[in-house]
Design a protein around this motif. Structure first.
Motif, PDB file in Angstrom:
ATOM      1  N   PRO A 117      26.128 102.466  25.331  1.00  0.00           N
ATOM      2  CA  PRO A 117      26.668 103.812  25.531  1.00  0.00           C
ATOM      3  C   PRO A 117      27.730 103.816  26.628  1.00  0.00           C
ATOM      4  O   PRO A 117      27.561 103.173  27.672  1.00  0.00           O
ATOM      5  N   GLY A 118      28.823 104.543  26.355  1.00  0.00           N
ATOM      6  CA  GLY A 118      29.938 104.573  27.285  1.00  0.00           C
ATOM      7  C   GLY A 118      30.970 103.492  27.032  1.00  0.00           C
ATOM      8  O   GLY A 118      32.063 103.528  27.625  1.00  0.00           O
ATOM      9  N   GLY A 119      30.656 102.562  26.171  1.00  0.00           N
ATOM     10  CA  GLY A 119      31.571 101.470  25.876  1.00  0.00           C
ATOM     11  C   GLY A 119      32.624 101.841  24.851  1.00  0.00           C
ATOM     12  O   GLY A 119      32.696 102.985  24.387  1.00  0.00           O
ATOM     13  N   SER A 120      33.442 100.846  24.502  1.00  0.00           N
ATOM     14  CA  SER A 120      34.562 101.060  23.574  1.00  0.00           C
ATOM     15  C   SER A 120      34.570 100.001  22.482  1.00  0.00           C
ATOM     16  O   SER A 120      34.104  98.873  22.682  1.00  0.00           O
ATOM     17  N   ARG A 126      37.692 111.423  22.390  1.00  0.00           N
ATOM     18  CA  ARG A 126      37.099 110.095  22.586  1.00  0.00           C
ATOM     19  C   ARG A 126      37.675 109.062  21.624  1.00  0.00           C
ATOM     20  O   ARG A 126      37.794 107.896  21.962  1.00  0.00           O
ATOM     21  N   ASN A 139      36.303 105.343  22.305  1.00  0.00           N
ATOM     22  CA  ASN A 139      35.935 105.242  23.711  1.00  0.00           C
ATOM     23  C   ASN A 139      34.738 106.127  24.010  1.00  0.00           C
ATOM     24  O   ASN A 139      34.431 107.057  23.266  1.00  0.00           O
ATOM     25  N   ASN A 140      34.084 105.849  25.124  1.00  0.00           N
ATOM     26  CA  ASN A 140      32.923 106.636  25.551  1.00  0.00           C
ATOM     27  C   ASN A 140      31.936 106.819  24.396  1.00  0.00           C
ATOM     28  O   ASN A 140      31.513 107.946  24.098  1.00  0.00           O
ATOM     29  N   LEU A 141      31.591 105.730  23.780  1.00  0.00           N
ATOM     30  CA  LEU A 141      30.711 105.791  22.619  1.00  0.00           C
ATOM     31  C   LEU A 141      29.323 106.287  22.991  1.00  0.00           C
ATOM     32  O   LEU A 141      28.809 106.018  24.090  1.00  0.00           O
ATOM     33  N   LYS A 142      28.725 107.021  22.052  1.00  0.00           N
ATOM     34  CA  LYS A 142      27.412 107.604  22.236  1.00  0.00           C
ATOM     35  C   LYS A 142      26.475 107.080  21.151  1.00  0.00           C
ATOM     36  O   LYS A 142      26.941 106.676  20.071  1.00  0.00           O
ATOM     37  N   ASP A 192      27.047 108.043  17.638  1.00  0.00           N
ATOM     38  CA  ASP A 192      28.190 107.475  16.903  1.00  0.00           C
ATOM     39  C   ASP A 192      27.758 106.296  16.030  1.00  0.00           C
ATOM     40  O   ASP A 192      28.569 105.771  15.259  1.00  0.00           O
TER      41      ASP A 192
END
Length: 120
Positions: free
Chosen positions: A13-16, A65, A82-85, A88
């Motif tokens: 989480p938060g990665g790209s 995002r 970006n800012n993956l959750k 997603d």
């Protein structure tokens, strides 16, 4: 004609991640190129779309995002995420309206899908 998607994987989480989808074959013109996704147990949904003239559209859940773009040859579409959750997490499919010759109407083509997993 084929659409080949790549770039999926496991990310925290938060990665790209950056997805790519390249069209190959003899093509007259490619119209809109889009990214869809399908999460387990859910319907496929449109994530982002990009016309050949540069107009973009995004699902509300990814606005700010995700960014969709195309290369200068208009044959490859990208999805910068970006800012993956965790929400997603899904199989991501590329889609394009492709015209094979000047005398044939365009039709929809789909890539094979690439899995994106967002988890710690």
């Amino acid at each position: 004609v084929q659409l080949q998607a790549s770039g999926g994987g496991l990310v925290q989480p938060g990665g790209s991640l950056r997805l790519s989808c390249a069209a190959s074959g003899i093509i007259f013109r490619i119209g809109p190129m889009n990214w869809y996704r399908q999460a387990p147990g859910k319907q496929r949904e449109l994530v982002a779309g990009l016309t050949s003239s540069g107009t973009t559209a995004y699902a509300d859940s990814v606005k700010g995002r995700f960014t969709i773009s195309r290369d200068s040859a208009q044959r490859t579409v990208y999805l910068q995420m970006n800012n993956l959750k965790p929400e997603d997490t899904a199989v991501y499919y590329c889609h394009a309206e492709i015209r094979l010759t000047s005398s044939i109407n365009s039709r929809a083509y789909w890539g094979q899908g690439t899995l994106v997993t967002v988890s710690s």
